[in-house]
Motif scaffolding. Structure first.
Motif, PDB file in Angstrom:
ATOM      1  N   ALA A 140      74.928  18.428   5.936  1.00  0.00           N
ATOM      2  CA  ALA A 140      74.681  17.144   6.588  1.00  0.00           C
ATOM      3  C   ALA A 140      75.525  17.079   7.854  1.00  0.00           C
ATOM      4  O   ALA A 140      76.652  17.555   7.870  1.00  0.00           O
ATOM      5  CB  ALA A 140      75.049  16.004   5.645  1.00  0.00           C
TER       6      ALA A 140
ATOM      7  N   LEU B  95      77.752  15.475   9.314  1.00  0.00           N
ATOM      8  CA  LEU B  95      78.751  14.424   9.134  1.00  0.00           C
ATOM      9  C   LEU B  95      80.156  14.985   9.282  1.00  0.00           C
ATOM     10  O   LEU B  95      80.391  16.175   9.048  1.00  0.00           O
ATOM     11  CB  LEU B  95      78.603  13.802   7.742  1.00  0.00           C
ATOM     12  CG  LEU B  95      77.216  13.293   7.360  1.00  0.00           C
ATOM     13  CD1 LEU B  95      77.202  12.834   5.904  1.00  0.00           C
ATOM     14  CD2 LEU B  95      76.783  12.168   8.275  1.00  0.00           C
ATOM     15  N   ILE B  96      81.066  14.108   9.606  1.00  0.00           N
ATOM     16  CA  ILE B  96      82.475  14.472   9.751  1.00  0.00           C
ATOM     17  C   ILE B  96      83.314  13.459   8.997  1.00  0.00           C
ATOM     18  O   ILE B  96      83.083  12.253   9.114  1.00  0.00           O
ATOM     19  CB  ILE B  96      82.916  14.405  11.236  1.00  0.00           C
ATOM     20  CG1 ILE B  96      82.102  15.354  12.114  1.00  0.00           C
ATOM     21  CG2 ILE B  96      84.417  14.643  11.368  1.00  0.00           C
ATOM     22  CD1 ILE B  96      82.573  16.760  12.133  1.00  0.00           C
ATOM     23  N   SER B  97      84.288  13.948   8.248  1.00  0.00           N
ATOM     24  CA  SER B  97      85.300  13.057   7.680  1.00  0.00           C
ATOM     25  C   SER B  97      86.664  13.541   8.130  1.00  0.00           C
ATOM     26  O   SER B  97      87.012  14.707   7.938  1.00  0.00           O
ATOM     27  CB  SER B  97      85.215  13.034   6.147  1.00  0.00           C
ATOM     28  OG  SER B  97      84.115  12.255   5.733  1.00  0.00           O
TER      29      SER B  97
ATOM     30  N   ASP C 284      84.962   8.309   9.166  1.00  0.00           N
ATOM     31  CA  ASP C 284      83.736   8.995   8.745  1.00  0.00           C
ATOM     32  C   ASP C 284      82.687   8.723   9.813  1.00  0.00           C
ATOM     33  O   ASP C 284      82.388   7.565  10.111  1.00  0.00           O
ATOM     34  CB  ASP C 284      83.253   8.472   7.396  1.00  0.00           C
ATOM     35  CG  ASP C 284      84.284   8.679   6.306  1.00  0.00           C
ATOM     36  OD1 ASP C 284      84.687   9.829   6.075  1.00  0.00           O
ATOM     37  OD2 ASP C 284      84.709   7.675   5.712  1.00  0.00           O
ATOM     38  N   CYS C 285      82.130   9.799  10.365  1.00  0.00           N
ATOM     39  CA  CYS C 285      81.188   9.589  11.465  1.00  0.00           C
ATOM     40  C   CYS C 285      80.119  10.678  11.477  1.00  0.00           C
ATOM     41  O   CYS C 285      80.256  11.705  10.814  1.00  0.00           O
ATOM     42  CB  CYS C 285      81.924   9.568  12.809  1.00  0.00           C
ATOM     43  SG  CYS C 285      82.790  11.080  13.219  1.00  0.00           S
TER      44      CYS C 285
ATOM     45  N   MET D 287      81.131  18.169  -8.719  1.00  0.00           N
ATOM     46  CA  MET D 287      80.610  16.875  -8.282  1.00  0.00           C
ATOM     47  C   MET D 287      81.618  16.115  -7.426  1.00  0.00           C
ATOM     48  O   MET D 287      81.243  15.218  -6.680  1.00  0.00           O
ATOM     49  CB  MET D 287      80.201  16.050  -9.500  1.00  0.00           C
ATOM     50  CG  MET D 287      79.064  16.715 -10.248  1.00  0.00           C
ATOM     51  SD  MET D 287      78.526  15.818 -11.696  1.00  0.00           S
ATOM     52  CE  MET D 287      77.565  17.086 -12.531  1.00  0.00           C
ATOM     53  N   ARG D 288      82.877  16.483  -7.546  1.00  0.00           N
ATOM     54  CA  ARG D 288      83.893  15.831  -6.717  1.00  0.00           C
ATOM     55  C   ARG D 288      83.919  16.395  -5.300  1.00  0.00           C
ATOM     56  O   ARG D 288      84.732  15.972  -4.487  1.00  0.00           O
ATOM     57  CB  ARG D 288      85.278  16.030  -7.346  1.00  0.00           C
ATOM     58  CG  ARG D 288      85.475  15.264  -8.616  1.00  0.00           C
ATOM     59  CD  ARG D 288      86.799  15.617  -9.237  1.00  0.00           C
ATOM     60  NE  ARG D 288      87.911  15.170  -8.409  1.00  0.00           N
ATOM     61  CZ  ARG D 288      89.169  15.566  -8.599  1.00  0.00           C
ATOM     62  NH1 ARG D 288      89.458  16.431  -9.550  1.00  0.00           N
ATOM     63  NH2 ARG D 288      90.131  15.101  -7.829  1.00  0.00           N
TER      64      ARG D 288
ATOM     65  N   GLU E  63      80.977  16.905  -3.462  1.00  0.00           N
ATOM     66  CA  GLU E  63      79.603  16.805  -2.979  1.00  0.00           C
ATOM     67  C   GLU E  63      79.529  16.269  -1.557  1.00  0.00           C
ATOM     68  O   GLU E  63      78.648  16.647  -0.789  1.00  0.00           O
ATOM     69  CB  GLU E  63      78.795  15.907  -3.931  1.00  0.00           C
ATOM     70  CG  GLU E  63      77.303  16.071  -3.780  1.00  0.00           C
ATOM     71  CD  GLU E  63      76.521  15.173  -4.723  1.00  0.00           C
ATOM     72  OE1 GLU E  63      77.132  14.524  -5.588  1.00  0.00           O
ATOM     73  OE2 GLU E  63      75.289  15.114  -4.577  1.00  0.00           O
ATOM     74  N   THR E  64      80.426  15.382  -1.182  1.00  0.00           N
ATOM     75  CA  THR E  64      80.340  14.749   0.143  1.00  0.00           C
ATOM     76  C   THR E  64      81.507  15.191   1.017  1.00  0.00           C
ATOM     77  O   THR E  64      82.558  15.608   0.524  1.00  0.00           O
ATOM     78  CB  THR E  64      80.363  13.212   0.024  1.00  0.00           C
ATOM     79  OG1 THR E  64      81.669  12.806  -0.367  1.00  0.00           O
ATOM     80  CG2 THR E  64      79.351  12.718  -1.001  1.00  0.00           C
ATOM     81  N   VAL E  65      81.307  15.050   2.308  1.00  0.00           N
ATOM     82  CA  VAL E  65      82.394  15.438   3.214  1.00  0.00           C
ATOM     83  C   VAL E  65      83.608  14.538   3.016  1.00  0.00           C
ATOM     84  O   VAL E  65      84.752  14.987   3.136  1.00  0.00           O
ATOM     85  CB  VAL E  65      81.928  15.417   4.688  1.00  0.00           C
ATOM     86  CG1 VAL E  65      80.920  16.518   4.962  1.00  0.00           C
ATOM     87  CG2 VAL E  65      81.380  14.063   5.086  1.00  0.00           C
TER      88      VAL E  65
ATOM     89  N   GLN F 183      84.613  13.120   0.213  1.00  0.00           N
ATOM     90  CA  GLN F 183      85.317  13.566  -0.994  1.00  0.00           C
ATOM     91  C   GLN F 183      86.181  14.783  -0.686  1.00  0.00           C
ATOM     92  O   GLN F 183      87.329  14.882  -1.116  1.00  0.00           O
ATOM     93  CB  GLN F 183      84.320  13.940  -2.087  1.00  0.00           C
ATOM     94  CG  GLN F 183      83.640  12.776  -2.782  1.00  0.00           C
ATOM     95  CD  GLN F 183      82.598  13.285  -3.786  1.00  0.00           C
ATOM     96  OE1 GLN F 183      81.731  14.089  -3.444  1.00  0.00           O
ATOM     97  NE2 GLN F 183      82.696  12.824  -5.015  1.00  0.00           N
TER      98      GLN F 183
ATOM     99  N   ASP G 113      89.262  13.981   1.346  1.00  0.00           N
ATOM    100  CA  ASP G 113      90.295  13.337   0.533  1.00  0.00           C
ATOM    101  C   ASP G 113      91.017  14.350  -0.351  1.00  0.00           C
ATOM    102  O   ASP G 113      92.237  14.282  -0.537  1.00  0.00           O
ATOM    103  CB  ASP G 113      89.675  12.224  -0.313  1.00  0.00           C
ATOM    104  CG  ASP G 113      89.213  11.048   0.544  1.00  0.00           C
ATOM    105  OD1 ASP G 113      89.741  10.882   1.659  1.00  0.00           O
ATOM    106  OD2 ASP G 113      88.300  10.319   0.115  1.00  0.00           O
TER     107      ASP G 113
END
Lengths: 496, 430
Positions: free
Chosen positions: B33, B35-37, B99-100, B368-369, B371-373, B375, B378
């Motif tokens: 995706a 996305l950037i965190s 987050d962007c 599952m921890r 899965e996202t940028v 997460q 962090d």
């Protein structure tokens, strides 16, 4: 209303970070979440029953929207499938949607849809009480379920190779639910405690009171959890009859996201659900009742705690209606982010609210547009209410500028993208499309948002002023004092 | 400042001499995706604050104004691009989370740098933030389970900062002014900080951009600074003397019951075993676990019932706890059931099946921890702070794979005890 156990105040996992970086900010200062993008929460649906053509596949451009190709099919037994195929994910999320919710409950059935959702975890022939949770945990996954006015949904998140187990569980509890009387009695107490929990929370209690008033006479006015006195009367026979009437594969959608492809899913679903035949429905699902016609402003006041809380709610077009995107844009212009109209005016300029939020529910029937705020100590509650009406009047009087619309669009888009990174969110959203809103709903919604013109929002402002709405207050308890009512801040007419 | 990037997939433990001087930039490309965190943290949380609530208020003030921008310009910079911005202060850190969309990477980096390096703590904004925080505390106190939770944490952690709301209190907040914030922020910068970045950007680009934005604004970590060892465990606080604390909950229909005691810090050798034990107790999926199974599934005593063995662990010890929201008339039954289940656990141990299911759950959860940028960013932040590669999936899995039932039971008997239980009971009152 979910079955989920858990208390957000205590972490469910031992990952408290350095203080913890991830959780340190208590309130986002420019949050995408405040934009309330569609699809961000379990939608409050209503069954439209659009059946896709058997074997049909959705348009390829859905891949660009969802980040994964989306394909659909319908099995011979009537079960509809929708899959966002992403082989790169290490997991598979499933969401089995049944087209039944609290709005389908007949007189005397209050709370049955939600009660049955709980009982689906309390034992079937292959999986005894608690076994679904134990098995899921042993596979390294998680599960949950939720009930709204318009649908009931069962979810699993499992490591990629384990997703068949979700289907096996769903097939078994669909066909052989035990509904043991002792388990029913025990779970009834759990649901009664759930009711008590929501009634003890100041915002939840206010929300229930406002919704009851806003939708008076409409099925959406009834609490999903049911009324206590009716809940005490429901037994195994009631639950079984309700399940037989509504839990049919031709009234279900299986939505899947992650490392699973449609062909494989269809083959396994045919095999696993083979014993479930197409049954004749006891009657076509009733359509969604239209919005409550009486255009008036209601008022609700409660006494609770030390903080004054305002919940303004208005009837709005359902998710499938052409005007819904316009309303979504209007709510975003009013409430999304610190630069929104209401935040600037209420929180920063007048300082008569410490916090505001806005929302537009996603329902096929009439939606709820809402604004929430909390009042700081020492501020008379009339002030924020008056400012709220003034800003609604301003929306009706003057079009927002293009920059406000661009900002709202951008926030909603970013919110949607971040919210649907997770396979679980994709599965739920795709199921909502297939069951409730129509395939490609969210993509169309964002296309429509691009077309919204500033002057369109004036009509929303006018409708917020003249349409059916409720102002709900939760006012501080006055120790030993009167329980008098708050004077109504002002009428829209007085502001004109 | 020298920016020394490493790549998330390295799996290297950042500890001791291996810790990189200065900022640590951790970049990982995510193709899934766009996305950037981005997380930028300074060491300066409630653990080192001289005034109760100062770290939290300082963190909130980061978004309230800089030498170049006022609060509205900051908000506009985010909201016109759909950039999610959070600022705040927790127990150990203050900082910025962004987050962007990937196309806004440059803006996000510039914004984070401006907020941290040029924050101005304007008086007028501080006053309003303080008022808002006092109102938020009042609002939180209206929620029965929050009020009960505060009492329980005070009972266990007194006088540690975890024993009180990190937001502060109306009295303590009244003593905080802009000068205090500026001083605290400066001290936090001197303690050092780090950056964690995950998303659709390559490491070289990220490094260049971060160097450009942050320059020499952040001091390096000092190895000889006793407060700088993020992985160091703090001594267990004594807690309150009383075994039972009862708290009145106006407006509540339910009683909120907590039982528990402190266990170990997150970096303790027994932490992984207690995480597995926690799942056996009731921190895992659904209503599984000894305590929710007994309290909710078998006895129907409440809707929310859960248990943990190491909840909230950081440098300070986590806690064993059992929680139940129930009707007041169920109190005696609930208390008896909790004690009986704990005794049964300590007497009989856990079954091999319970152990294997719990471990499987944690192994599956690790994927599952990530899965996202957000997460992953962090997790990287925590890895850097604690000096453990929490972000490394294989390392995380090995923590659990190295355990067996006996090691979990041994940890349980070292750290759980009926006689150590402390109780907090929130009682409905009108």
């Amino acid at each position: 209303m979910t079955r989920q156990n858990g208390d957000p105040r205590e972490p469910l996992e031992c990952t408290a970070g350095p203080g913890s970086p991830a959780s340190a900010p208590q309130r986002p200062i420019a949050s995408r979440a405040a934009a309330k993008a569609p699809g961000g929460a379990p939608p409050e649906p209503a069954g439209s029953g659009r059946a896709p053509e058997r074997g049909a596949e959705s348009a390829a451009d859905s891949a660009a929207f969802w980040g994964a190709p989306v394909r659909t099919a319908e099995l011979a037994n009537g079960l509809r499938l929708v899959v966002a195929e992403d082989a790169g994910k290490p997991l598979v999320s499933t969401a089995l949607w049944y087209g039944v919710g609290a709005r389908d409950e007949r007189p005397g059935e209050s709370g049955l849809a939600h009660f049955l959702e709980h009982m689906m975890f309390k034992g079937s022939e292959k999986y005894g009480a608690g076994e679904v949770d134990r098995l899921t945990q042993g596979l390294g996954g998680s599960n949950n379920a939720f009930t709204s006015h318009d649908a009931t949904v069962y979810t699993f998140n499992l490591p990629a190779a384990r997703w068949r187990t979700a289907l096996e569980i769903e097939a078994d509890r669909l066909q052989t639910l035990l509904l043991d009387p002792d388990e029913v009695d025990s779970e009834r107490e759990v649901v009664l405690e759930e009711i008590a929990m929501y009634e003890s929370d100041p915002w939840d209690a206010l929300d229930q009171a406002v919704v009851r008033e806003l939708f008076a006479g409409h099925p959406y006015a009834e609490p999903v959890l049911g009324h206590r006195e009716r809940m005490r009367l429901h037994g195994p026979d009631d639950l079984r009859a309700f399940q037989r009437a509504h839990y049919r594969l031709d009234n279900a959608v299986l939505a899947v996201a992650g490392a699973c492809d449609l062909d494989e899913l269809a083959g396994e679903a045919e095999r696993i659900f083979a014993g479930v035949g197409r049954r004749s429905p006891s009657g076509a699902r009733a359509g969604v009742a239209p919005a409550v016609g009486e255009r008036q402003r209601g008022r609700v006041e409660r006494r609770r705690g030390e903080t004054a809380r305002l919940l303004f709610a208005a009837q709005a077009p359902g998710a499938c209606e052409p005007a819904h995107p316009v309303w979504r844009m209007a709510i975003a212009v009013l409430t999304a982010g610190r630069g929104s109209r209401l935040h600037r005016r209420l929180v920063e300029e007048e300082r008569c609210a410490t916090w505001i939020n806005g929302d537009l529910s996603e329902t096929v029937g009439p939606a709820t547009a809402s604004v929430m705020l909390e009042v700081p100590p020492g501020v008379e509650p009339e002030r924020p209410e008056r400012v709220l009406w003034e800003e609604i009047q301003r929306l009706a009087d003057r079009s927002p500028d293009d920059a406000e619309l661009r900002r709202a669009r951008r926030m909603m888009k970013a919110d949607f993208v971040f919210a649907h990174e997770r396979a679980a969110r994709q599965a739920v959203a795709l199921g909502a499309e297939e069951m409730l809103f129509g395939r490609g709903h969210y993509q169309r919604l964002f296309e429509r948002l691009e077309e919204v013109r500033p002057e369109d929002l004036q009509a929303v402002g006018a409708e917020l002023l003249a349409g059916r709405s409720v102002v709900g207050w939760s006012l501080p308890t006055v120790a030993g004092g009167s329980q008098g009512t708050l004077a109504e801040a002002s009428s829209p007419g007085a502001l004109a | 400042m020298t920016v020394q990037p490493t790549v998330a997939a390295s799996g290297r433990a950042h500890s001791g001499a291996d810790r990189l001087g200065g900022e640590l930039v951790v970049a990982s490309r995510s193709a899934a995706a766009p996305l950037i965190s981005l997380r930028v943290w300074l060491r300066g949380g409630a653990a080192v604050e001289p005034l109760h609530g100062l770290a939290s208020l300082c963190g909130r003030m980061l978004g309230e104004g800089t030498s170049r921008s006022d609060w509205l310009e900051i908000a506009n910079a985010c909201e016109t691009r759909g950039i999610g911005l959070s600022t705040g202060g927790g127990l150990e850190t203050v900082g910025v989370a962004i987050d962007c969309l990937a196309e806004d990477f440059d803006r996000g980096v510039d914004l984070a740098a401006e907020l941290l390096l040029e924050s101005s703590f304007p008086d007028e904004r501080l006053e309003w933030q303080r008022e808002q925080t006092v109102a938020e505390l009042q609002s939180l106190a209206d929620q029965p389970e929050v009020r009960a939770t505060w009492s329980f944490l005070d009972q266990l952690y007194h006088p540690h900062p975890l024993s009180r709301p990190l937001l502060g209190s109306p009295e303590s907040l009244a003593t905080i002014d802009s000068a205090a914030c500026r001083t605290f922020h400066q001290e936090s910068r001197q303690r050092g900080g780090w950056i964690a970045l995950v998303g659709a950007v390559d490491a070289d680009t990220a490094r260049r951009r971060l160097e450009q934005a942050f320059g020499s604004g952040l001091e390096t970590w000092q190895e000889d600074d006793p407060g700088a060892d993020g992985a160091g465990e703090t001594a267990p606080p004594p807690g309150r003397d009383q075994r039972l604390c009862e708290v009145a909950l106006p407006g509540s229909q339910q009683m909120h019951l907590f039982a528990g005691h402190l266990t170990v810090a997150r970096t303790h050798d027994d932490a992984a075993a207690l995480e597995v034990l926690g799942v056996v107790l009731g921190a895992g999926n659904g209503l599984n676990g000894r305590f929710p199974n007994r309290l909710r599934e078998r006895e129907g005593l409440g809707y929310v019932a859960h248990a943990h063995a190491i909840a909230g662990a950081g440098r300070a010890p986590g806690r064993f706890l059992v929680y139940l929201g129930t009707a007041p008339e169920n109190r005696a039954r609930a208390e008896r059931a909790i004690v009986e289940e704990l005794e049964r656990l300590l007497d009989g141990g856990i079954t091999q099946q319970e152990f294997e299911d719990a471990r499987s759950y944690l192994l599956g959860r690790e994927a599952m921890r990530r899965e996202t940028v957000a997460q992953r960013a962090d997790l990287l932040s925590e890895a850097i702070f604690f000096g453990r590669p929490w972000h490394d999936l294989q390392w995380a899995r090995r923590r659990y794979e190295s355990l067996d039932r006996e090691s979990v039971e041994a940890a349980m008997r070292r750290w759980l005890a009926v006689e150590r239980l402390r109780w907090t009971v929130g009682i409905p009152a009108d």
